[in-house]
Design an enzyme around this catalytic site. Structure first.
Site, PDB file in Angstrom:
ATOM      1  CD  GLN A 115      -2.908  -1.297   2.210  1.00 44.50           C
ATOM      2  OE1 GLN A 115      -2.727  -0.386   3.383  1.00 44.50           O
ATOM      3  NE2 GLN A 115      -3.977  -1.991   2.118  1.00 44.50           N
ATOM      4  CG  ASP A 170      -3.715  -9.763   3.733  1.00 41.25           C
ATOM      5  OD1 ASP A 170      -3.261  -9.007   4.681  1.00 41.25           O
ATOM      6  OD2 ASP A 170      -4.148  -9.263   2.713  1.00 41.25           O
ATOM      7  NE  ARG A 203      -7.111 -10.479   4.382  1.00 40.96           N
ATOM      8  CZ  ARG A 203      -7.521 -10.728   3.236  1.00 40.96           C
ATOM      9  NH1 ARG A 203      -8.424 -11.757   2.982  1.00 40.96           N
ATOM     10  NH2 ARG A 203      -7.648  -9.709   2.138  1.00 40.96           N
TER      11      ARG A 203
HETATM   12  C1  S3P Z   1      -2.944  -4.880   0.329  1.00 34.67           C
HETATM   13  C2  S3P Z   1      -1.357  -4.817   0.744  1.00 34.67           C
HETATM   14  C3  S3P Z   1      -1.500  -5.581   2.199  1.00 34.67           C
HETATM   15  C4  S3P Z   1      -2.629  -6.248   2.615  1.00 34.67           C
HETATM   16  C5  S3P Z   1      -3.805  -5.629   2.375  1.00 34.67           C
HETATM   17  C6  S3P Z   1      -3.930  -5.551   0.847  1.00 34.67           C
HETATM   18  C7  S3P Z   1      -2.716  -4.031  -1.088  1.00 34.67           C
HETATM   19  O1  S3P Z   1      -1.007  -4.426   3.040  1.00 34.67           O
HETATM   20  O2  S3P Z   1      -2.220  -6.650   3.971  1.00 34.67           O
HETATM   21  O3  S3P Z   1      -4.912  -6.518   2.690  1.00 34.67           O
HETATM   22  O4  S3P Z   1      -3.874  -4.310  -1.706  1.00 34.67           O
HETATM   23  O5  S3P Z   1      -1.864  -3.385  -1.496  1.00 34.67           O
HETATM   24  P1  S3P Z   1       0.122  -3.604   3.383  1.00 34.67           P
HETATM   25  O6  S3P Z   1       0.641  -3.020   2.181  1.00 34.67           O
HETATM   26  O7  S3P Z   1      -0.223  -2.466   4.233  1.00 34.67           O
HETATM   27  O8  S3P Z   1       0.981  -4.506   3.935  1.00 34.67           O
END
Ligand code: S3P
Length: 424
Positions: free
Chosen positions: A166, A311, A385
């Site tokens: 993210q 996840d 989850r």
């Molecule tokens: C996601 C990235 C992950 C994941 C989330 C979805 C994404 O989070 O846990 O469910 O779609 O980029 P982080 O980037 O904060 O680890």
């Protein structure tokens, strides 16, 4: 909705797993940036992705369903107003990725807000790099609502303190609309759907080791087909591995190597798992997974594999309760910043079910194999989850388990119950 789950006598059959949440989010966001018209096949109907879809509509895109999970997006009027109020619901991906998109759009001011859980989640991780690019963001002690006042940004060369798709995606999306070259380097490689989809839509983007480089680019509208979500498949993989008399095939699962940590871990634990018919679709690896009841053994999970299965750790904990020996999960402190504190909440609820699990600062330790007693009531802490992980554990409990507020599964996987029940 509170549900009671009884011990299963085995899972058998074939299922098609619903669309990937991360890829669905990106398909709608990135088509909104093209200014053109294209279709998305197999878009996730989970509440998080519907939040993203509603946001691109608020931003001026036309979006219409042509059939089940089949959308057409027309972005010709996108971003034409000055002020926006955007509801991200429960979705951290929507809030963090749209922050990057909007920060780099001059003459736009947008408020990004969300539900109670999202309002508690850390946004410093995206605010700091965006501010280094010159962005203007108002916030409540680094939490949402965020008011993003768009402007011309400067490129940066940023090393992320944590491996987070993210954060990486937020910076890349700001860089997509910024003159010069923006670089992001991660300690370990997190999921790379943003990089792959931006490349597919013809952005000037390259990956070198743990570094991604992007230059200002105009995206081309192209049709996108979304593969099945390995994070959703994970519940079925673990359920089949731990439930006696099980043999299932999960079709059309996304097998991008930045997401397949769960397959590697289950193999290392001794699971009887095979990948069938692997292929490439829309720049993503896809295949079918066959998994049968397995004798599992405990392992240590740490370091660079963590972002590849972040996840899936709650359901891996469930598998570990049925594995001989000790399973140790380390380096996963960011689990405390998810939809719930996934270390604390998981440990408390699995203990109620009868697991031998202890919380550590950055993970947990599980001693197996345990005959789980069940005969209890558990909470999912508004976390989809956790709800599905507890359901998976309940399948091997001696007595029934009552899960409160199970409707939170709708965030990512509204089809979960009927799909699971189709295998009984
Ligand atoms: C996601 C990235 C992950 C994941 C989330 C979805 C994404 O989070 O846990 O469910 O779609 O980029 P982080 O980037 O904060 O680890």
């Amino acid at each position: 909705m509170n549900i009671t789950i009884n011990k299963s006598s085995g899972l058998n059959g074939e299922i098609v797993i619903p669309p990937d949440k991360s890829i669905s989010h990106r398909s709608a966001m990135f088509l909104a940036l093209t200014g053109g018209k294209a279709e998305i096949k197999n878009f996730s109907m989970g509440a998080d992705c519907i939040s993203t879809l509603n946001i691109i509509k608020s931003l001026g895109c036309e979006a219409a369903f042509l059939g089940e999970r089949h959308l057409v997006i027309d972005a010709k009027n996108a971003f034409s107003k000055e002020l926006y109020n955007l509801d991200c619901g429960n979705s951290g991906t929507s809030m963090r990725l749209f922050s990057g998109i909007l920060a780099s759009k001059p003459n736009i001011e947008a408020v990004l807000y969300g539900d109670e859980s999202l309002s508690k989640r850390p946004m410093r991780r995206v605010i700091i790099p965006l501010e280094l690019m010159g962005a203007k963001i108002k916030h409540k002690d680094f939490r949402s609502p965020l008011t993003v006042i768009g402007k011309e940004l400067y490129p940066i060369d940023y090393k992320t303190p944590i491996a987070s798709a993210q954060v990486k995606s937020c910076i890349l999306l700001a860089g997509l609309n910024t003159y010069g070259e923006t670089k992001v380097t991660e300690p370990y490689i997190s999921r790379n759907h943003t990089e792959r989809m931006l490349k597919y839509l013809e952005a000037d983007i390259k990956t070198e080791g743990n570094t991604v480089k992007i230059k200002k680019s105009q995206l081309c509208p192209k049709n996108i087909s979304v593969c099945g979500d390995i994070s959703s498949a994970a519940f079925f993989m673990v359920a089949a591995a731990i439930t006696p008399n099980s043999d299932i095939v999960i079709k059309d699962v996304g097998l991008n190597p930045t997401r397949t940590g769960i397959v590697d871990v289950l193999k290392s634990m001794g699971a009887d798992i095979e990948i069938l018919d692997s292929r490439i679709e829309c720049n993503e690896e896809v295949g079918d997974i066959r998994i049968k009841t397995s004798e599992l053994k405990g392992i240590t999970i740490e370091g660079e594999i963590i972002p590849r299965l972040i996840d899936e750790l709650p359901v891996i904990a469930v598998a570990a309760t049925q594995a001989e020996g000790t399973t140790i999960v380390k380096d996963a402190g960011d689990l405390r910043n998810k939809e719930s504190d996934r270390i604390k909440c998981l440990v408390s609820e699995l203990k109620k079910i009868g697991a031998h699990i202890e919380e550590t600062q950055d993970g947990f330790i599980i001693e197996g194999k345990t005959q789980l007693s069940g005969d209890c009531e558990v909470e999912c802490y508004h976390d989809h989850r956790l709800a599905m992980s507890l359901y998976t554990a309940a399948l091997v409990c001696q007595k029934p388990v009552l899960i409160n507020e199970f409707q939170w599964v709708d965030i990512s996987f509204p089809e979960f119950l009927p799909l699971m029940e189709s295998l009984f």
